[in-house]
Design a protein around this motif. Structure first.
Motif, short mmCIF file in Angstrom:
data_model
loop_
_atom_site.label_atom_id
_atom_site.label_comp_id
_atom_site.label_asym_id
_atom_site.label_seq_id
_atom_site.Cartn_x
_atom_site.Cartn_y
_atom_site.Cartn_z
N ALA A 80 11.00 -19.35 60.91
CA ALA A 80 10.34 -19.59 62.20
C ALA A 80 10.84 -18.59 63.23
O ALA A 80 11.99 -18.12 63.16
CB ALA A 80 10.62 -21.01 62.68
N GLY A 81 9.98 -18.27 64.17
CA GLY A 81 10.40 -17.33 65.21
C GLY A 81 9.55 -17.43 66.46
O GLY A 81 8.54 -18.13 66.51
N ILE A 82 9.99 -16.71 67.47
CA ILE A 82 9.21 -16.44 68.67
C ILE A 82 8.58 -15.06 68.46
O ILE A 82 9.30 -14.09 68.21
CB ILE A 82 10.10 -16.44 69.93
N TYR A 83 7.27 -14.96 68.56
CA TYR A 83 6.58 -13.70 68.24
C TYR A 83 6.29 -12.93 69.53
O TYR A 83 5.52 -13.38 70.38
CB TYR A 83 5.31 -13.98 67.45
N GLU A 155 14.66 -12.70 82.50
CA GLU A 155 15.68 -12.82 81.47
C GLU A 155 15.11 -12.65 80.06
O GLU A 155 15.69 -11.94 79.22
CB GLU A 155 16.37 -14.19 81.57
N LEU A 156 13.99 -13.28 79.77
CA LEU A 156 13.47 -13.27 78.41
C LEU A 156 12.95 -11.90 78.01
O LEU A 156 12.92 -11.56 76.81
CB LEU A 156 12.37 -14.32 78.26
N GLU A 157 12.52 -11.09 78.97
CA GLU A 157 12.04 -9.76 78.66
C GLU A 157 13.11 -8.90 77.98
O GLU A 157 12.79 -8.02 77.18
CB GLU A 157 11.53 -9.06 79.92
N ARG A 158 14.37 -9.16 78.28
CA ARG A 158 15.43 -8.36 77.67
C ARG A 158 15.47 -8.58 76.16
O ARG A 158 15.66 -7.64 75.38
CB ARG A 158 16.78 -8.71 78.31
N TYR A 159 15.31 -9.82 75.73
CA TYR A 159 15.26 -10.10 74.29
C TYR A 159 13.99 -9.52 73.66
O TYR A 159 14.01 -9.00 72.54
CB TYR A 159 15.29 -11.61 74.06
N PHE A 194 15.11 -19.26 74.92
CA PHE A 194 13.70 -19.30 75.31
C PHE A 194 13.31 -20.74 75.66
O PHE A 194 12.64 -20.99 76.66
CB PHE A 194 12.81 -18.77 74.19
N GLN A 195 13.72 -21.68 74.81
CA GLN A 195 13.39 -23.08 75.06
C GLN A 195 14.03 -23.58 76.35
O GLN A 195 13.41 -24.33 77.12
CB GLN A 195 13.84 -23.94 73.88
#
Length: 438
Positions: A80-83, A155-159, A194-195
């Motif tokens: 499973a992942g975040i796409y 923040e999430l854009e860095r990942y 992310f969650q």
């Protein structure tokens, strides 16, 4: 707030993914009939799952999906992942390359009353029922809706930036001229972050109201049929592409109004006279300058009538006469002013419901096309509009109201076919819901 889940995506196999341009498909309502027919001619194009055809369209989609899964056309990722999904694009007249950054995941299908996912437009029941039936038959989500969250810290854009360096697949150039790149994040610690971030956010639905309400309808039907459900079955979730509303690369393009007819055989002179009661009407020289003339000016519009361009600007003192029962945030919109003072007061098409059903109006995004269709006699007049701002979208959504039809055109549109997700009963939910209290 919003609960999201990583997904074990179904994707075209490795060989087909190298030619992903052949299998992706646009949203159904943004391409011409001719373009759609070309997509249907490819037996492996994703449009056969997202917008199936036939007397039993949903059954045909299920038959084809089963065949693709059994033959290995599509395969499910092991983890499973975040796409991560980036779209690189340019706007007409600009040399700048934009990059809209986002990610696809499952989000709980919240009812509107919960005020976690917020809408900004109404839906048509027949279209919602069509989406719900397709979902019930296939238990497969074939195209992500587009949601917006706000994070000023990015923040999430860095990942996402790190993940996109190792793409799973990418288009050369899609139907709208964008380059689409897909990658995945499978690190459990990063996914949990992310969650955590989304658990503190509301989400505004930018595109896909009918598909989202289809998921809602399906979820509600399953809950009614299974009162002992635990709340975490796969059918509680919906596939969504999430982007940051604080980003400059989030573009909303204007949608102009083309008047195909004028009710009651109104002449051009009579139309101008009636408009003059509510607007300051100024004749201009260059029709192609209309977008620049009205840019950034509230309650200002371009009018192209009988080969002559005009600038319209609402007389400020008449705005208080806008009598629709809606919120101040909606009343302040340019398009509300247009629909009330032009369509209702000038043309006599009274009320939003009548305006949605009126065959004398159509919606066109291409500005030169508006002028051409008036010059050719296909339309009587074109009304040129400014784009809606992200700030206006957020304020309207927070007010609990909806905008006039065809208010927003988020650009570029997402593609179907980059990935699919299953919400079948035997599909495990990959992660426990994030609980900020733990």
């Amino acid at each position: 707030m919003a609960e999201i889940q990583p997904i074990r995506a179904w994707r075209y196999n490795a060989g087909l993914s190298q030619r992903i341009d052949e299998y992706v498909s646009p949203l159904f309502d943004v391409v011409s009939a001719k373009q759609r027919e070309l997509l249907y001619q490819n037996p492996l194009n994703s449009i056969h799952l997202s917008v199936p055809r036939g007397d039993d369209a949903a059954g045909e989609a299920l038959r084809r999906l089963t065949e693709w899964q059994q033959s290995g056309v599509v395969e499910q990722d092991a983890l499973a992942g975040i796409y991560v999904y980036y779209q690189y694009f340019r706007l007409a007249g600009s040399q700048r390359e934009y990059c809209r950054k986002g990610f696809m995941c499952h989000i709980r299908a919240y009812d509107w009353a919960e005020k976690v996912v917020l809408r900004h437009e109404n839906t048509l029941p027949t279209a919602v029922n069509d989406r719900a039936e397709l979902l019930a038959r296939t238990q497969f989500q074939t195209s992500a809706t587009h949601g917006l969250y706000r994070d000023e810290d990015f923040e999430l854009e860095r990942y996402c930036d790190e993940a996109i360096l190792d793409p799973l697949c990418q288009t050369e150039e899609d139907y709208q001229g964008a380059r689409d790149v897909l990658a995945v994040i499978q690190d459990a610690t990063v996914i949990r972050r992310f969650q955590e971030v989304l658990s503190q956010r509301q989400v505004i639905l930018a595109d896909g109201h009918h598909r989202y309400e289809g998921s809602l309808a399906y979820r509600q039907a399953r809950m009614a049929a299974e009162p002992n459900h635990n709340g975490h079955e796969p059918w509680h979730y919906h596939l969504m592409y999430l982007t940051n509303a604080a980003a400059d690369d989030l573009r909303i393009l204007p949608t102009h109004r083309l008047l195909l007819e004028l009710p009651g055989n109104i002449t051009d002179a009579e139309l101008l006279e009636r408009l003059g009661q509510w607007f300051t009407v100024t004749s201009r020289e260059d029709a192609f300058a209309l977008p620049e003339i009205i840019a950034g000016k509230p309650w200002a519009f371009g009018l192209y009538l009988g080969g002559q361009p005009y600038k319209l600007r609402l007389k400020p003192e008449v705005h208080d006469q806008l009598a629709w029962d809606t919120t101040p945030e909606v009343k302040a919109l340019d398009l509300t002013v247009l629909h009330y003072f032009v369509l209702e007061r000038v043309l006599g098409i009274v009320g939003p419901d009548a305006q949605r059903q009126w065959s004398g109006i159509t919606y066109v995004r291409n500005f030169p096309e508006c002028l051409q269709r008036v010059d050719s006699g296909e339309a009587r007049a074109a009304i040129i509009t400014n784009e809606v701002t992200m700030d206006e979208v957020e304020r309207v959504c927070q007010s609990g109201a909806v905008m006039p039809p065809k208010s927003t055109f988020f650009y570029p549109k997402t593609l179907g076919g980059l990935l699919f997700t299953s919400i079948r009963d035997d599909e495990p939910v990959p992660y426990a819901p994030f609980n900020p209290g733990l």
